[in-house]
Design a protein around this motif. Structure first.
Motif, PDB file in Angstrom:
ATOM      1  N   ASP A  98      -5.041   2.153  -8.634  1.00 47.16           N
ATOM      2  CA  ASP A  98      -4.515   2.154  -9.996  1.00 47.16           C
ATOM      3  C   ASP A  98      -3.193   2.916 -10.036  1.00 47.16           C
ATOM      4  N   GLY A  99      -2.090   2.192  -9.931  1.00 41.27           N
ATOM      5  CA  GLY A  99      -0.773   2.808 -10.001  1.00 41.27           C
ATOM      6  C   GLY A  99      -0.258   3.373  -8.694  1.00 41.27           C
ATOM      7  N   PHE A 100      -0.950   3.141  -7.597  1.00 44.10           N
ATOM      8  CA  PHE A 100      -0.519   3.664  -6.308  1.00 44.10           C
ATOM      9  C   PHE A 100      -0.989   2.735  -5.197  1.00 44.10           C
ATOM     10  N   THR A 101      -0.413   2.903  -4.033  1.00 38.60           N
ATOM     11  CA  THR A 101      -0.881   2.223  -2.824  1.00 38.60           C
ATOM     12  C   THR A 101      -1.179   3.286  -1.778  1.00 38.60           C
ATOM     13  N   LEU A 102      -2.336   3.210  -1.201  1.00 38.43           N
ATOM     14  CA  LEU A 102      -2.765   4.122  -0.149  1.00 38.43           C
ATOM     15  C   LEU A 102      -2.384   3.547   1.210  1.00 38.43           C
ATOM     16  N   VAL A 103      -1.734   4.353   2.033  1.00 34.88           N
ATOM     17  CA  VAL A 103      -1.540   4.008   3.436  1.00 34.88           C
ATOM     18  C   VAL A 103      -2.826   4.450   4.131  1.00 34.88           C
ATOM     19  N   VAL A 104      -3.710   3.501   4.335  1.00 30.31           N
ATOM     20  CA  VAL A 104      -4.999   3.793   4.962  1.00 30.31           C
ATOM     21  C   VAL A 104      -4.782   4.168   6.421  1.00 30.31           C
ATOM     22  N   ASP A 105      -3.884   3.433   7.089  1.00 32.10           N
ATOM     23  CA  ASP A 105      -3.629   3.674   8.506  1.00 32.10           C
ATOM     24  C   ASP A 105      -2.276   3.094   8.872  1.00 32.10           C
TER      25      ASP A 105
END
Length: 173
Positions: A98-105
Protein backbone atom coordinates in the motif's frame (compact mmCIF):
# COMPACT_ATOMS: atom_id res chain seq x y z
CA UNK A 1 11.47 -5.91 -20.42
CA UNK A 2 12.88 -2.92 -18.58
CA UNK A 3 16.34 -1.44 -18.99
CA UNK A 4 18.50 0.09 -16.30
CA UNK A 5 21.48 2.26 -17.05
CA UNK A 6 24.00 3.66 -14.63
CA UNK A 7 27.69 4.42 -14.17
CA UNK A 8 30.18 1.62 -14.69
CA UNK A 9 32.74 1.01 -12.01
CA UNK A 10 35.89 -0.95 -12.61
CA UNK A 11 35.23 -3.85 -15.01
CA UNK A 12 38.19 -4.02 -17.41
CA UNK A 13 37.20 -3.91 -21.06
CA UNK A 14 33.59 -3.12 -20.27
CA UNK A 15 31.47 -0.33 -21.66
CA UNK A 16 31.56 2.92 -19.68
CA UNK A 17 27.86 2.56 -18.83
CA UNK A 18 26.18 -0.34 -17.07
CA UNK A 19 23.08 -1.53 -18.86
CA UNK A 20 20.96 -4.25 -17.33
CA UNK A 21 17.65 -5.70 -18.44
CA UNK A 22 14.98 -7.23 -16.22
CA UNK A 23 12.85 -10.07 -17.48
CA UNK A 24 10.48 -12.41 -15.68
CA UNK A 25 12.22 -15.42 -14.17
CA UNK A 26 11.34 -18.66 -15.96
CA UNK A 27 11.77 -22.37 -15.18
CA UNK A 28 14.78 -22.40 -17.52
CA UNK A 29 16.55 -20.05 -15.05
CA UNK A 30 16.58 -22.65 -12.27
CA UNK A 31 20.24 -23.56 -12.76
CA UNK A 32 21.41 -19.95 -12.80
CA UNK A 33 19.30 -19.06 -9.75
CA UNK A 34 20.64 -22.11 -7.89
CA UNK A 35 24.22 -21.10 -8.67
CA UNK A 36 23.52 -17.50 -7.66
CA UNK A 37 22.09 -18.65 -4.33
CA UNK A 38 24.99 -21.07 -3.80
CA UNK A 39 27.55 -18.32 -4.38
CA UNK A 40 26.46 -16.64 -1.14
CA UNK A 41 24.81 -19.28 1.01
CA UNK A 42 27.36 -21.92 0.07
CA UNK A 43 30.30 -19.91 1.36
CA UNK A 44 29.43 -20.54 4.99
CA UNK A 45 28.60 -24.20 4.36
CA UNK A 46 31.90 -24.79 2.55
CA UNK A 47 33.75 -23.57 5.65
CA UNK A 48 32.15 -26.30 7.81
CA UNK A 49 33.99 -29.24 6.28
CA UNK A 50 30.80 -30.85 4.94
CA UNK A 51 31.09 -32.94 1.81
CA UNK A 52 30.22 -31.39 -1.53
CA UNK A 53 27.18 -33.67 -1.75
CA UNK A 54 25.92 -32.61 1.69
CA UNK A 55 26.42 -28.95 0.83
CA UNK A 56 24.55 -29.35 -2.46
CA UNK A 57 21.64 -31.04 -0.67
CA UNK A 58 21.45 -28.35 2.01
CA UNK A 59 21.64 -25.55 -0.56
CA UNK A 60 18.88 -27.13 -2.61
CA UNK A 61 16.67 -27.44 0.46
CA UNK A 62 17.40 -23.86 1.57
CA UNK A 63 16.72 -22.44 -1.91
CA UNK A 64 13.39 -24.27 -2.26
CA UNK A 65 12.40 -23.19 1.25
CA UNK A 66 13.31 -19.54 0.67
CA UNK A 67 11.51 -19.35 -2.67
CA UNK A 68 8.42 -21.05 -1.25
CA UNK A 69 8.41 -18.58 1.66
CA UNK A 70 8.72 -15.61 -0.72
CA UNK A 71 5.87 -16.89 -2.90
CA UNK A 72 3.65 -17.56 0.11
CA UNK A 73 4.34 -14.26 1.83
CA UNK A 74 4.32 -12.15 -1.37
CA UNK A 75 1.96 -13.95 -3.79
CA UNK A 76 1.90 -11.01 -6.23
CA UNK A 77 5.68 -10.47 -6.22
CA UNK A 78 7.61 -9.95 -9.43
CA UNK A 79 10.49 -12.44 -9.74
CA UNK A 80 12.95 -11.08 -12.31
CA UNK A 81 16.29 -12.13 -13.73
CA UNK A 82 18.79 -9.32 -14.28
CA UNK A 83 20.63 -9.66 -17.58
CA UNK A 84 23.55 -7.82 -19.10
CA UNK A 85 23.94 -8.23 -22.86
CA UNK A 86 21.67 -11.29 -22.71
CA UNK A 87 23.65 -12.98 -19.93
CA UNK A 88 21.96 -13.60 -16.55
CA UNK A 89 23.88 -11.72 -13.86
CA UNK A 90 21.42 -11.44 -10.98
CA UNK A 91 17.87 -11.44 -9.68
CA UNK A 92 15.37 -8.96 -8.30
CA UNK A 93 12.20 -9.78 -6.36
CA UNK A 94 9.76 -6.89 -5.78
CA UNK A 95 6.41 -6.88 -3.99
CA UNK A 96 3.97 -3.97 -4.12
CA UNK A 97 2.24 -2.90 -0.94
CA UNK A 98 0.00 0.00 0.00
CA UNK A 99 1.92 3.01 -1.29
CA UNK A 100 5.31 1.30 -1.40
CA UNK A 101 7.27 -1.46 -3.10
CA UNK A 102 9.37 -3.86 -1.07
CA UNK A 103 12.68 -5.08 -2.45
CA UNK A 104 12.27 -8.64 -1.22
CA UNK A 105 15.61 -9.72 -2.67
CA UNK A 106 18.32 -8.43 -4.96
CA UNK A 107 21.41 -10.45 -5.77
CA UNK A 108 24.19 -10.09 -8.33
CA UNK A 109 26.59 -12.87 -9.30
CA UNK A 110 30.04 -12.46 -7.70
CA UNK A 111 31.78 -11.81 -11.05
CA UNK A 112 29.44 -8.83 -11.66
CA UNK A 113 29.41 -7.26 -8.20
CA UNK A 114 30.61 -3.69 -7.81
CA UNK A 115 29.99 -3.11 -11.51
CA UNK A 116 27.03 -0.77 -10.98
CA UNK A 117 24.41 -3.30 -12.04
CA UNK A 118 22.48 -3.42 -8.74
CA UNK A 119 22.48 0.39 -8.48
CA UNK A 120 21.30 0.75 -12.09
CA UNK A 121 18.50 -1.79 -11.58
CA UNK A 122 17.38 -0.11 -8.37
CA UNK A 123 17.48 3.38 -9.94
CA UNK A 124 15.22 2.10 -12.71
CA UNK A 125 12.91 0.50 -10.14
CA UNK A 126 12.81 3.75 -8.14
CA UNK A 127 11.78 5.66 -11.27
CA UNK A 128 8.94 3.15 -11.84
CA UNK A 129 7.85 3.35 -8.20
CA UNK A 130 7.93 7.15 -8.26
CA UNK A 131 5.87 7.20 -11.47
CA UNK A 132 3.27 5.07 -9.69
CA UNK A 133 3.32 7.31 -6.59
CA UNK A 134 5.14 4.69 -4.53
CA UNK A 135 8.12 4.70 -2.24
CA UNK A 136 10.36 1.73 -1.62
CA UNK A 137 11.89 -0.20 1.23
CA UNK A 138 14.15 -3.14 1.93
CA UNK A 139 15.29 -5.04 4.99
CA UNK A 140 19.08 -5.33 4.98
CA UNK A 141 21.14 -7.37 7.44
CA UNK A 142 23.26 -5.12 9.65
CA UNK A 143 26.42 -7.01 8.67
CA UNK A 144 25.75 -6.64 4.92
CA UNK A 145 27.87 -3.52 4.54
CA UNK A 146 27.89 -3.51 0.70
CA UNK A 147 24.06 -3.62 0.54
CA UNK A 148 23.68 -0.96 3.22
CA UNK A 149 26.05 1.26 1.21
CA UNK A 150 24.17 0.50 -2.02
CA UNK A 151 20.79 1.50 -0.62
CA UNK A 152 22.16 4.53 1.26
CA UNK A 153 23.93 5.70 -1.91
CA UNK A 154 20.60 5.65 -3.71
CA UNK A 155 18.93 7.81 -1.07
CA UNK A 156 17.37 5.14 1.14
CA UNK A 157 17.55 5.92 4.84
CA UNK A 158 17.48 3.64 7.84
CA UNK A 159 18.81 3.14 11.30
CA UNK A 160 19.64 -0.09 13.07
CA UNK A 161 17.81 -0.59 16.33
CA UNK A 162 19.96 -1.90 19.18
CA UNK A 163 20.28 -5.65 18.85
CA UNK A 164 18.37 -5.81 15.55
CA UNK A 165 19.59 -8.19 12.86
CA UNK A 166 18.25 -6.00 10.04
CA UNK A 167 17.93 -2.35 9.10
CA UNK A 168 14.73 -1.23 7.37
CA UNK A 169 15.92 1.05 4.57
CA UNK A 170 13.20 3.34 3.18
CA UNK A 171 12.98 5.67 0.20
CA UNK A 172 10.31 8.25 -0.57
CA UNK A 173 10.10 9.96 -3.98
Amino acid sequence: MRNATGPKGGRPGADPATTATLRPAAPADAGFLRDLFAADAGELLRSTGLTGEAIASLLSLQLRSRDAAYRERYPEARFSVIEREGVPVGRLVEADGDGFTLVVDIAVAPAWRRSGIAAAVLRDAMARWSGAGRGGWANVFVNNVPSLALFAGLGFTGKAEDGAAQVTMTWTP
